[in-house]
Design a protein around this motif. Structure first.
Motif, PDB file in Angstrom:
ATOM      1  N   THR A   1       3.459  -0.526   2.913  1.00 38.20           N
ATOM      2  CA  THR A   1       4.483  -1.289   2.215  1.00 38.20           C
ATOM      3  C   THR A   1       4.054  -2.747   2.169  1.00 38.20           C
ATOM      4  O   THR A   1       3.388  -3.236   3.076  1.00 38.20           O
ATOM      5  N   VAL A   2       4.393  -3.410   1.084  1.00 34.32           N
ATOM      6  CA  VAL A   2       4.159  -4.843   0.952  1.00 34.32           C
ATOM      7  C   VAL A   2       5.528  -5.466   0.737  1.00 34.32           C
ATOM      8  O   VAL A   2       6.244  -5.112  -0.196  1.00 34.32           O
ATOM      9  N   LYS A   3       5.887  -6.385   1.633  1.00 37.36           N
ATOM     10  CA  LYS A   3       7.210  -7.019   1.596  1.00 37.36           C
ATOM     11  C   LYS A   3       7.081  -8.467   1.155  1.00 37.36           C
ATOM     12  O   LYS A   3       6.266  -9.218   1.682  1.00 37.36           O
ATOM     13  N   LYS A   4       7.902  -8.807   0.174  1.00 36.37           N
ATOM     14  CA  LYS A   4       7.892 -10.160  -0.368  1.00 36.37           C
ATOM     15  C   LYS A   4       8.451 -11.139   0.665  1.00 36.37           C
ATOM     16  O   LYS A   4       9.425 -10.848   1.347  1.00 36.37           O
ATOM     17  N   MET A   5       7.819 -12.290   0.760  1.00 35.02           N
ATOM     18  CA  MET A   5       8.275 -13.361   1.647  1.00 35.02           C
ATOM     19  C   MET A   5       8.805 -14.516   0.802  1.00 35.02           C
ATOM     20  O   MET A   5       8.571 -14.566  -0.407  1.00 35.02           O
ATOM     21  N   PRO A   6       9.512 -15.445   1.429  1.00 35.03           N
ATOM     22  CA  PRO A   6      10.011 -16.602   0.685  1.00 35.03           C
ATOM     23  C   PRO A   6       8.876 -17.420   0.060  1.00 35.03           C
ATOM     24  O   PRO A   6       7.715 -17.317   0.458  1.00 35.03           O
ATOM     25  N   PHE A   7       9.229 -18.248  -0.904  1.00 30.45           N
ATOM     26  CA  PHE A   7       8.303 -19.095  -1.643  1.00 30.45           C
ATOM     27  C   PHE A   7       7.299 -19.775  -0.712  1.00 30.45           C
ATOM     28  O   PHE A   7       7.667 -20.231   0.360  1.00 30.45           O
ATOM     29  N   MET A   8       6.072 -19.833  -1.119  1.00 29.31           N
ATOM     30  CA  MET A   8       4.955 -20.487  -0.428  1.00 29.31           C
ATOM     31  C   MET A   8       4.365 -19.640   0.703  1.00 29.31           C
ATOM     32  O   MET A   8       3.433 -20.070   1.356  1.00 29.31           O
ATOM     33  N   LEU A   9       4.896 -18.466   0.966  1.00 29.23           N
ATOM     34  CA  LEU A   9       4.343 -17.596   1.997  1.00 29.23           C
ATOM     35  C   LEU A   9       3.768 -16.351   1.336  1.00 29.23           C
ATOM     36  O   LEU A   9       4.345 -15.817   0.394  1.00 29.23           O
ATOM     37  N   ASP A  10       2.620 -15.884   1.842  1.00 27.80           N
ATOM     38  CA  ASP A  10       2.050 -14.628   1.355  1.00 27.80           C
ATOM     39  C   ASP A  10       3.005 -13.479   1.647  1.00 27.80           C
ATOM     40  O   ASP A  10       3.716 -13.484   2.655  1.00 27.80           O
ATOM     41  N   SER A  11       2.991 -12.467   0.790  1.00 27.32           N
ATOM     42  CA  SER A  11       3.697 -11.225   1.090  1.00 27.32           C
ATOM     43  C   SER A  11       3.053 -10.616   2.331  1.00 27.32           C
ATOM     44  O   SER A  11       1.909 -10.906   2.657  1.00 27.32           O
TER      45      SER A  11
END
Length: 184
Positions: free
Chosen positions: A87-97
């Motif tokens: 799974t790839v989870k989205k992180m907040p702006f400016m952070l890699d998933s």
């Protein structure tokens, strides 16, 4: 005991969530341990089946609602009681998933089910280029049948997960992502 555990806002009123988080020193990785406990109106075996069904319609829908870019099962040689998932989870702006590749195994005991979760080193081809950082996790489910109430089956599901986000994350990001990760 509950020493060192902080209450988390749970997405469900029926689930109690807690976190142990040790802020990283300069250059260290962010690591937290989350715990979720809830009572479910079905048997321990049914909850374990849900845990192992990583690609159920409901779980994929929720995954997409959070705009996460990938959730899949890795096929290959495996036993009947295990599965390997990415799974790839989205992180907040400016952070890699964050990418997590895990192996899950279940075991049945009298009146309860156990499910172990651990990161594995498998490389995954998602078919597209993703900006991601590999995270690591280790966890376990203890799902115990309870006495029936009014003829209805019930069980207590407890999930404890250590979460290494693969780098340094602000505490507010960890507090936001852990409840999603440990949802029962």
């Amino acid at each position: 005991g509950d020493e060192g555990w902080k209450e988390l806002k749970s997405p469900s009123q029926e689930v109690i969530m807690k976190i142990q988080y040790f802020p990283p020193q300069k250059g260290e990785r962010s690591v937290a341990t989350g715990k979720a406990v809830g009572v479910v109106d079905c048997s321990a075996e049914e909850v374990a089946a849900w845990v192992m069904n990583f690609l159920s319609n409901a779980r994929v829908r929720i995954h997409k609602e959070f705009n996460n870019p990938a959730r899949l099962e890795l096929r290959g040689l495996r036993r009947e009681n295990e599965g390997t998932f990415a799974t790839v989870k989205k992180m907040p702006f400016m952070l890699d998933s964050r990418e997590f590749v895990v192996r899950q195994l279940w075991k049945s005991e009298e009146g309860k089910m156990l499910v172990a979760v651990e990161s594995v080193d498998n490389e995954v081809d998602y078919g597209v280029s993703l900006r991601k950082t590999r995270g690591f996790t280790r966890g376990f489910w203890v799902i115990e049948d309870l006495p029936t109430r009014g003829g209805a089956k019930q069980c207590r599901a407890t999930f404890v997960q250590q979460f290494d986000a693969g780098g340094v994350l602000p505490t507010w990001v960890v507090d936001k992502k852990i409840p999603i990760s440990i949802s029962v």
